[in-house]
Design an enzyme around this catalytic site. Sequence first.
Site, PDB file in Angstrom:
ATOM      1  N   SER A  56       0.841  -1.185   0.000  1.00  0.00           N
ATOM      2  CA  SER A  56       0.000   0.000   0.000  1.00  0.00           C
ATOM      3  C   SER A  56       0.877   1.237   0.000  1.00  0.00           C
ATOM      4  O   SER A  56       2.036   1.197   0.389  1.00  0.00           O
ATOM      5  CB  SER A  56      -0.887   0.008   1.234  1.00  0.00           C
ATOM      6  OG  SER A  56      -0.105   0.327   2.375  1.00  0.00           O
ATOM      7  N   LYS A  57       0.292   2.327  -0.445  1.00  0.00           N
ATOM      8  CA  LYS A  57       1.026   3.578  -0.510  1.00  0.00           C
ATOM      9  C   LYS A  57       1.545   3.976   0.863  1.00  0.00           C
ATOM     10  O   LYS A  57       2.668   4.431   1.007  1.00  0.00           O
ATOM     11  CB  LYS A  57       0.122   4.688  -1.045  1.00  0.00           C
ATOM     12  CG  LYS A  57       0.386   4.994  -2.503  1.00  0.00           C
ATOM     13  CD  LYS A  57      -0.664   5.934  -3.042  1.00  0.00           C
ATOM     14  CE  LYS A  57      -1.841   5.156  -3.644  1.00  0.00           C
ATOM     15  NZ  LYS A  57      -2.927   5.999  -4.136  1.00  0.00           N
ATOM     16  N   ARG A  58       0.727   3.774   1.856  1.00  0.00           N
ATOM     17  CA  ARG A  58       1.107   4.221   3.187  1.00  0.00           C
ATOM     18  C   ARG A  58       2.277   3.402   3.753  1.00  0.00           C
ATOM     19  O   ARG A  58       3.267   3.940   4.229  1.00  0.00           O
ATOM     20  CB  ARG A  58      -0.084   4.161   4.143  1.00  0.00           C
ATOM     21  CG  ARG A  58       0.036   5.229   5.238  1.00  0.00           C
ATOM     22  CD  ARG A  58      -0.962   5.030   6.363  1.00  0.00           C
ATOM     23  NE  ARG A  58      -2.308   4.737   5.913  1.00  0.00           N
ATOM     24  CZ  ARG A  58      -3.032   3.732   6.386  1.00  0.00           C
ATOM     25  NH1 ARG A  58      -2.521   2.913   7.298  1.00  0.00           N
ATOM     26  NH2 ARG A  58      -4.259   3.539   5.960  1.00  0.00           N
TER      27      ARG A  58
END
Length: 488
Positions: free
Chosen positions: A257-259
Amino acid sequence: MAADTPVRVRFAPSPTGRLHIGGLRTALYNYLFARKHEGDFVLRIEDTDQARYVPGAEEDIREALSWVGLDYDEGPAQGGNYAPYRQSERTAHYRENAEKLIDAGRAYYAFDTEEELQEMREKHGAYDISTRGQMRNSLTLPDAEVERLLEAGTEYVVRLKVPREETVRFDDVIRGGVSFDTSEIDDQVLLKSDGMPTYHLANIVDDHLMDISHVIRGEEWLSSTPKHVLMYDALGWTPPTFAHLPLILSPEGGKLSKRDANRLGIPVYVTDYREAGYEPEALLNFLALLGWSPGTEEELFALDEMVKAFSLDRVGASGVQFDLDKLRWVNEHYVRDLSVDELAEKARPFVEAEGYKVGDDRLRTICELVQDRIQVVPEVATDNRYFYEDPDAYEEAGVEKRWNEESADLLLAYTERLEEVDNFDTDTVETELRDLADEKGVGAGAIIHPSRLAVSGRSYGPGVFGLLAAVGKDACIRRMHRAVEVLG
RNA sequence: GCCGCGUUCGUCUAGCCUGGUCUAGGACGCCGGCCUUUCACGCCGGUAACACGGGUUCGAAUCCCGUACGCGGUACCA
């Protein structure tokens, strides 16, 4: 697909954002397969979701592919025999085939509103064979009523009529035989109420019309493939060969995920890799190895070598965790293969971005010194700041180990000699140091280490003499005096 | 929840289809040594894995079944 059918594959991203690293890998595998089999590689833009469309995304995708050097034979910008290559420009095909499906009794009109759907889902879960009889569609409504609704311009969608109790089987190059029971498959929407097709309809229509022989895509599509197979069958078309690639996972497991990626310092978008100064060839090399193995012990491949070695049946089936260290290791080899001039040219923008000013000759000298001790180009600047500015601190462990009571005196004596030097080059600086060491009856190391510490602030780095010469006479003398003051 | 797919060193993987040659090979990382009056590169060495339980078989990492775990899907998103 017959064995002698020419190979044609496509990379079909949706322009909903910048090109993701996983998308690039999918593109790469398609590219490798196409080139390996001397087939065509097509770029198709799947812009059927108007709500998620991001302006500029298509350009980003094209630029990313061009940056890494994955060239395609047909695409929206250059056209080709199967143009157009943007799905938003191909809506007539989807409508026509949706109607064919309806006529064949394999799809139907549905008039349910969003509220009705929501209510149905809460009660029954899915829109499928077991629930469609309770909904408002051309299967449950009298023909005249359907006609009337259509003519009145009522909003409708076209849904796939999934047959009852059948098993859909298909072969996947990577996974072997896969089967689904139709009771598990929803009556997928094929044509949305805005007139646009869903991915499912558009992708099979285009793959067929564009003579795509192999569909190589991410594993997230595996469970919608039976719907596609059902449609190929209903339309009387031969499905392409499927190959579902394992997904790229975060180093901690789970989805990349981006996070998480941000937290772990992993670039997610291709542009991020570009900005971080990775070599595009290295990125591709790394990505190729992430899920595919040549079966030999080779790890470093130029693109054309990857093409030769590539084969879909050597692609693994399980998810793969992203490993930044391995990428950096691959990148390091590509950095080393650069000529000094190339490295200097690539490093220049990163050096300037740090606010450093440096002439071409000096930058080349610096590059020569650091080339085999950096992993990524920007480190010419970020990992070697002492070339551009005086150190503002001295590495503690280095001082502890290398600086003693006699260091200050020796360093001072060295500076006096350096003052007299006209030709401040590597050899001269070395000769002066060794002579002084002899004179003082100490080992060269007694001056080498304090000099390095004084000039670079660190106990490690390129060879000291080259380092001193590159930093220059005035700066060296200034820094040595300063070190004597600070460290005593 | 249901469905699908997957599971070999921490990570990427070879081997699995065509059981024995696997006391499981390589690479990244990590650790140690050599080289170098530094650090790195390079070279040498080390660390560490067949998810678990049943079967089948003379013999299973390899074949079968189950369990666990992971991932994906379950939208008028792709």
